[in-house]
Design a protein around this motif. Structure first.
Motif, PDB file in Angstrom:
ATOM      1  N   PHE A   3     -36.863   8.494  -3.983  1.00 57.13           N
ATOM      2  CA  PHE A   3     -36.706   7.119  -3.970  1.00 57.13           C
ATOM      3  C   PHE A   3     -37.285   6.609  -2.933  1.00 57.13           C
ATOM      4  N   GLN A   4     -38.749   6.499  -2.572  1.00 52.69           N
ATOM      5  CA  GLN A   4     -39.407   6.210  -1.227  1.00 52.69           C
ATOM      6  C   GLN A   4     -40.314   4.770  -1.462  1.00 52.69           C
ATOM      7  N   ASP A   5     -40.335   4.360  -0.122  1.00 53.88           N
ATOM      8  CA  ASP A   5     -41.664   3.502  -0.125  1.00 53.88           C
ATOM      9  C   ASP A   5     -43.045   4.001  -0.007  1.00 53.88           C
ATOM     10  N   PRO A  12     -41.699   0.725  -4.307  1.00 55.31           N
ATOM     11  CA  PRO A  12     -40.853   1.820  -4.419  1.00 55.31           C
ATOM     12  C   PRO A  12     -41.759   2.813  -5.428  1.00 55.31           C
ATOM     13  N   PHE A 146     -35.602   2.738 -10.424  1.00 56.30           N
ATOM     14  CA  PHE A 146     -36.997   2.557 -10.318  1.00 56.30           C
ATOM     15  C   PHE A 146     -37.308   1.509 -11.511  1.00 56.30           C
ATOM     16  N   ALA A 151     -33.149  -0.820  -5.630  1.00 56.48           N
ATOM     17  CA  ALA A 151     -33.568   0.188  -4.443  1.00 56.48           C
ATOM     18  C   ALA A 151     -32.194   1.013  -4.577  1.00 56.48           C
TER      19      ALA A 151
END
Length: 152
Positions: A3-5, A12, A146, A151
């Motif tokens: 789970f990322q930028d 995200p 998501f 977050a």
């Protein structure tokens, strides 16, 4: 799974990679919503020689028949099941089928079918593999976060 930028924007994304071949992946990104009930997002599948993207998949928040509950149910069945379990969006443009494999693994086959009614429509599929139980539960939680805009 991450789970990322995304490097290109600040929104995200969640990415799942196949354990057997990390060049096979499915990414969920570009989540946006205009109300509290519906969210739209993009899904991209990649594998050697393949890159396909579905824009504007739709999820209904709080709907027990959407993707997050489907994945959570699979995670809860960590001891396995017979046959194939399937899910698809209401528009049938995103589908996933799950098969329990010996050794405690789950094969998830992701199929994108945008414009399935149009002449020249196409589909693309990739299969990822996760360990049943904790990896599956973690992925299901990431997808829920998501889709709900949280977050992790």
């Amino acid at each position: 799974m991450n789970f990322q930028d995304d490097d290109f924007d600040e929104r995200p994304c969640v990415t799942i990679r196949c354990q057997d071949n990390v060049s096979v992946e499915v990414s969920f990104r570009d989540r946006h919503s205009t109300d509290d009930y519906c969210v739209q997002y993009s899904v991209q599948v990649q594998a050697p020689g393949l890159s396909a993207r579905l824009d504007e998949a739709v999820a209904w928040i709080g709907n027990n028949s959407d993707l997050a509950p489907f994945l959570e149910k699979l995670a809860g069945d960590f001891t396995g099941w017979d046959g194939e379990q399937c899910w698809e969006t209401n528009d049938r443009d995103l589908a996933v089928s799950a098969v329990f494999r010996p050794g405690g693994y789950v094969d998830l086959t992701w199929t994108l079918r945008p414009w399935r009614e149009a002449a020249g429509g196409w589909s693309a599929s990739v299969t990822t593999q996760l360990e049943a139980g904790e990896q599956m539960a973690s992925f299901a939680a990431e997808i829920r976060h998501f889709l709900e805009g949280q977050a992790s």
